[in-house]
Design a protein around this motif. Structure first.
Motif, PDB file in Angstrom:
ATOM      1  N   TYR A   1      52.471  43.424  43.072  1.00  0.00           N
ATOM      2  CA  TYR A   1      51.572  43.842  41.999  1.00  0.00           C
ATOM      3  C   TYR A   1      50.275  44.315  42.624  1.00  0.00           C
ATOM      4  N   GLU A   2      49.511  45.084  41.833  1.00  0.00           N
ATOM      5  CA  GLU A   2      48.236  45.604  42.308  1.00  0.00           C
ATOM      6  C   GLU A   2      47.130  45.155  41.367  1.00  0.00           C
TER       7      GLU A   2
ATOM      8  N   ASN B   1      42.421  47.535  43.355  1.00  0.00           N
ATOM      9  CA  ASN B   1      42.665  48.276  44.595  1.00  0.00           C
ATOM     10  C   ASN B   1      43.273  47.444  45.721  1.00  0.00           C
ATOM     11  N   VAL B   2      43.841  46.305  45.374  1.00  0.00           N
ATOM     12  CA  VAL B   2      44.522  45.466  46.363  1.00  0.00           C
ATOM     13  C   VAL B   2      45.986  45.330  45.945  1.00  0.00           C
ATOM     14  N   ARG B   3      46.881  45.560  46.887  1.00  0.00           N
ATOM     15  CA  ARG B   3      48.310  45.368  46.633  1.00  0.00           C
ATOM     16  C   ARG B   3      48.709  44.008  47.190  1.00  0.00           C
ATOM     17  N   TYR B   4      49.340  43.220  46.338  1.00  0.00           N
ATOM     18  CA  TYR B   4      49.834  41.896  46.719  1.00  0.00           C
ATOM     19  C   TYR B   4      51.351  41.983  46.852  1.00  0.00           C
ATOM     20  N   GLU B   5      51.873  41.472  47.950  1.00  0.00           N
ATOM     21  CA  GLU B   5      53.313  41.511  48.194  1.00  0.00           C
ATOM     22  C   GLU B   5      53.816  40.155  48.674  1.00  0.00           C
TER      23      GLU B   5
ATOM     24  N   ILE C   1      57.063  31.434  42.079  1.00  0.00           N
ATOM     25  CA  ILE C   1      56.406  31.010  40.842  1.00  0.00           C
ATOM     26  C   ILE C   1      54.902  31.246  40.933  1.00  0.00           C
ATOM     27  N   THR C   2      54.290  30.827  42.024  1.00  0.00           N
ATOM     28  CA  THR C   2      52.844  31.015  42.207  1.00  0.00           C
ATOM     29  C   THR C   2      52.485  32.489  42.161  1.00  0.00           C
ATOM     30  N   PHE C   3      53.260  33.316  42.837  1.00  0.00           N
ATOM     31  CA  PHE C   3      53.010  34.755  42.865  1.00  0.00           C
ATOM     32  C   PHE C   3      53.072  35.329  41.449  1.00  0.00           C
ATOM     33  N   LEU C   4      54.124  34.980  40.711  1.00  0.00           N
ATOM     34  CA  LEU C   4      54.285  35.499  39.349  1.00  0.00           C
ATOM     35  C   LEU C   4      53.191  34.985  38.418  1.00  0.00           C
ATOM     36  N   GLU C   5      52.823  33.719  38.564  1.00  0.00           N
ATOM     37  CA  GLU C   5      51.766  33.160  37.712  1.00  0.00           C
ATOM     38  C   GLU C   5      50.425  33.834  37.979  1.00  0.00           C
ATOM     39  N   GLN C   6      50.113  34.105  39.229  1.00  0.00           N
ATOM     40  CA  GLN C   6      48.850  34.776  39.555  1.00  0.00           C
ATOM     41  C   GLN C   6      48.801  36.161  38.927  1.00  0.00           C
ATOM     42  N   ALA C   7      49.885  36.906  39.021  1.00  0.00           N
ATOM     43  CA  ALA C   7      49.930  38.243  38.420  1.00  0.00           C
ATOM     44  C   ALA C   7      49.839  38.152  36.900  1.00  0.00           C
ATOM     45  N   ASN C   8      50.569  37.214  36.318  1.00  0.00           N
ATOM     46  CA  ASN C   8      50.588  37.062  34.865  1.00  0.00           C
ATOM     47  C   ASN C   8      49.228  36.637  34.326  1.00  0.00           C
ATOM     48  N   ASP C   9      48.548  35.741  35.034  1.00  0.00           N
ATOM     49  CA  ASP C   9      47.244  35.243  34.587  1.00  0.00           C
ATOM     50  C   ASP C   9      46.204  36.347  34.489  1.00  0.00           C
ATOM     51  N   ILE C  10      46.330  37.381  35.315  1.00  0.00           N
ATOM     52  CA  ILE C  10      45.356  38.476  35.251  1.00  0.00           C
ATOM     53  C   ILE C  10      45.930  39.693  34.525  1.00  0.00           C
TER      54      ILE C  10
ATOM     55  N   LYS D   1      51.318  43.897  35.897  1.00  0.00           N
ATOM     56  CA  LYS D   1      52.748  44.125  35.949  1.00  0.00           C
ATOM     57  C   LYS D   1      53.242  43.741  37.342  1.00  0.00           C
ATOM     58  N   VAL D   2      54.446  43.189  37.395  1.00  0.00           N
ATOM     59  CA  VAL D   2      55.056  42.827  38.674  1.00  0.00           C
ATOM     60  C   VAL D   2      56.327  43.655  38.840  1.00  0.00           C
TER      61      VAL D   2
END
Length: 136
Positions: A25-26, A29-33, A118-127, A130-131
């Motif tokens: 997710y982005e 301007n930061v891409r998280y992978e 789970i942590t990755f998805l929760e961080q994206a969802n909280d802000i 889209k993942v």
């Protein structure tokens, strides 16, 4: 325009050249992978198929060999459902049949991998991001 990347590739190191799956997710301007060896992810999904009552969402795409296999990047449409799916994983319920598919080394990685997904998805969802799953 992505100006920097935050990459966790700890589940792919040592498997370079093998099929790779990337949760991405982005934000600002930061891409998280979160990069994974596909063998870990498919083993986790095989175990979830045995444990889950609901085979919709990611499990449906996996069973039908659609989703990220056909279209990459593929958007996870229901992130909350995906989070609940991964939270339902119980490493204590791995059966001997699961052991045929997964070595002890792979099974020992699954609890930590699941927690990181789970942590990755929760961080994206909280802000509200889209993942996507990228399959290479």
């Amino acid at each position: 325009m992505v100006s920097s990347e935050m990459i966790n590739n700890s589940y792919y190191v040592g498997f370079e050249g093998e099929p790779q799956l990337i949760f991405m997710y982005e934000n600002l301007n930061v891409r998280y992978e979160l990069q994974l060896w596909n063998g870990y992810f498919e083993t986790l999904l095989d175990c979830l198929i045995e444990q889950a009552n609901d085979r919709s969402g990611i499990l449906h795409e996996y069973c039908a060999y659609e989703g990220w296999y056909e279209e990459s990047p593929w958007e996870i449409k229901n992130i909350k459902q995906a989070i609940q799916l991964f939270k339902s994983f119980d490493p204590n319920k791995l059966t001997e049949e699961d052991g045929v598919k997964a070595s002890k080394n792979i099974k020992s990685i699954l609890p930590t991998l699941t927690s990181d997904i789970i942590t990755f998805l929760e961080q994206a969802n909280d802000i509200g991001n889209k993942v996507f799953i990228v399959y290479e």
